[in-house]
Design a protein around this motif. Structure first.
Motif, mmCIF file in Angstrom:
data_model
loop_
_atom_site.group_PDB
_atom_site.id
_atom_site.type_symbol
_atom_site.label_atom_id
_atom_site.label_comp_id
_atom_site.label_asym_id
_atom_site.label_seq_id
_atom_site.Cartn_x
_atom_site.Cartn_y
_atom_site.Cartn_z
ATOM 1 N N GLY A 194 0.509 -0.704 -0.132
ATOM 2 C CA GLY A 194 0.138 -0.056 -0.323
ATOM 3 C C GLY A 194 0.535 1.107 0.059
ATOM 4 O O GLY A 194 0.476 2.450 0.170
ATOM 5 N N ASN A 195 2.030 0.725 -0.067
ATOM 6 C CA ASN A 195 3.088 2.278 0.308
ATOM 7 C C ASN A 195 3.455 3.215 -1.282
ATOM 8 O O ASN A 195 3.934 3.863 -1.611
ATOM 9 N N ASP A 196 3.592 1.161 -2.388
ATOM 10 C CA ASP A 196 3.912 2.076 -3.475
ATOM 11 C C ASP A 196 3.169 3.282 -4.513
ATOM 12 O O ASP A 196 2.043 4.010 -4.056
ATOM 13 N N GLN A 197 3.821 3.857 -5.698
ATOM 14 C CA GLN A 197 3.472 5.324 -6.080
ATOM 15 C C GLN A 197 3.318 6.330 -5.386
ATOM 16 O O GLN A 197 1.996 7.067 -5.402
ATOM 17 N N CYS A 198 3.669 6.707 -4.539
ATOM 18 C CA CYS A 198 3.324 7.596 -3.392
ATOM 19 C C CYS A 198 1.837 7.445 -2.666
ATOM 20 O O CYS A 198 1.609 8.781 -2.273
ATOM 21 N N THR A 199 2.041 6.207 -2.203
ATOM 22 C CA THR A 199 0.214 6.509 -1.921
ATOM 23 C C THR A 199 0.440 5.700 -0.048
ATOM 24 O O THR A 199 1.938 5.877 -0.001
ATOM 25 N N ASN A 200 -0.448 5.951 0.417
ATOM 26 C CA ASN A 200 -0.408 6.143 2.028
ATOM 27 C C ASN A 200 0.281 7.022 2.582
ATOM 28 O O ASN A 200 0.451 7.905 2.212
ATOM 29 N N SER A 201 1.266 6.690 3.668
ATOM 30 C CA SER A 201 2.214 7.332 4.811
ATOM 31 C C SER A 201 3.893 7.682 4.291
ATOM 32 O O SER A 201 3.767 6.874 3.433
ATOM 33 N N VAL A 202 3.442 9.409 4.129
ATOM 34 C CA VAL A 202 4.573 9.705 3.452
ATOM 35 C C VAL A 202 5.827 8.951 4.710
ATOM 36 O O VAL A 202 6.295 8.835 5.726
ATOM 37 N N LEU A 203 7.045 8.889 4.141
ATOM 38 C CA LEU A 203 8.360 7.496 5.116
ATOM 39 C C LEU A 203 9.100 9.229 6.019
ATOM 40 O O LEU A 203 9.445 8.751 7.015
ATOM 41 N N PHE A 204 9.579 10.129 4.647
ATOM 42 C CA PHE A 204 10.293 10.972 5.735
ATOM 43 C C PHE A 204 9.929 11.889 4.383
ATOM 44 O O PHE A 204 9.402 12.352 2.978
ATOM 45 N N SER A 205 9.699 13.035 4.773
ATOM 46 C CA SER A 205 9.837 14.374 4.543
ATOM 47 C C SER A 205 11.091 15.157 4.442
ATOM 48 O O SER A 205 10.850 15.980 5.544
ATOM 49 N N PHE A 206 11.478 15.978 3.348
ATOM 50 C CA PHE A 206 12.818 16.754 3.573
ATOM 51 C C PHE A 206 12.471 18.195 2.696
ATOM 52 O O PHE A 206 11.760 17.845 2.140
ATOM 53 N N GLY A 207 12.798 19.446 3.829
ATOM 54 C CA GLY A 207 12.920 20.560 2.412
ATOM 55 C C GLY A 207 13.897 20.981 2.222
ATOM 56 O O GLY A 207 14.196 19.551 0.769
ATOM 57 N N PRO A 208 14.230 22.235 1.220
ATOM 58 C CA PRO A 208 14.358 22.336 -0.284
ATOM 59 C C PRO A 208 16.097 21.971 0.233
ATOM 60 O O PRO A 208 16.134 21.569 1.552
ATOM 61 N N GLY A 209 16.540 22.035 -0.870
ATOM 62 C CA GLY A 209 18.113 21.683 -0.819
ATOM 63 C C GLY A 209 18.503 20.681 -1.488
ATOM 64 O O GLY A 209 17.558 19.798 -2.854
ATOM 65 N N SER A 210 19.396 19.878 -0.753
ATOM 66 C CA SER A 210 20.263 18.555 -1.081
ATOM 67 C C SER A 210 20.099 17.618 -0.498
ATOM 68 O O SER A 210 19.929 18.406 0.995
ATOM 69 N N GLY A 211 20.579 16.159 -0.237
ATOM 70 C CA GLY A 211 20.821 14.828 0.477
ATOM 71 C C GLY A 211 20.304 13.733 0.277
ATOM 72 O O GLY A 211 20.197 13.655 -1.101
ATOM 73 N N CYS A 212 19.947 12.981 1.134
ATOM 74 C CA CYS A 212 20.071 11.810 1.204
ATOM 75 C C CYS A 212 19.506 10.859 2.047
ATOM 76 O O CYS A 212 19.197 11.404 2.983
#
Length: 110
Positions: free
Chosen positions: A77-95
């Motif tokens: 149920g998480n495939d294709q951006c569905t259900n809950s977000v695992l991580f959310s980050f602001g602008p810029g760069s990261g991993c």
């Protein structure tokens, strides 16, 4: 009149440049290490992205994200951006690295 047109065109290009410069890499290892499986650039914002054929990787690096990026784990149920977000980050760069026992399957950014 020419000054106004040039100013408006410059403002539009400046506003679009972070999106046009966004880059994403899907990595086999944690911490964006190992082999880069896929590299994508200049993706349209506000669209869900995933690797073709249901693929997933341990981590995803990103750069040039203008406002935010949301990551979703692989599986059911998480495939294709569905259900809950695992991580959310602001602008810029990261991993982003999936927790033990999971992979990252998709992301959504803007």
């Amino acid at each position: 009149m020419q000054f106004n047109v040039a100013l408006i065109a410059s403002a539009i290009l400046a506003a679009a440049s972070p999106v046009l410069g966004a880059e994403f890499q899907w990595w086999t290892g944690a911490g964006c290490t190992g082999t880069a499986v896929v590299t994508t650039t200049n993706l349209d914002p506000l669209v869900c992205f995933s690797i073709a054929n249901g693929g997933s990787t341990k981590s995803i690096s990103y750069s040039g994200v203008p406002n935010f990026i949301d990551f979703y784990k692989s599986g059911g149920g998480n495939d294709q951006c569905t259900n809950s977000v695992l991580f959310s980050f602001g602008p810029g760069s990261g991993c982003a690295t999936a927790p033990d026992g999971f992979n990252l399957e998709s992301f959504f950014y803007g």
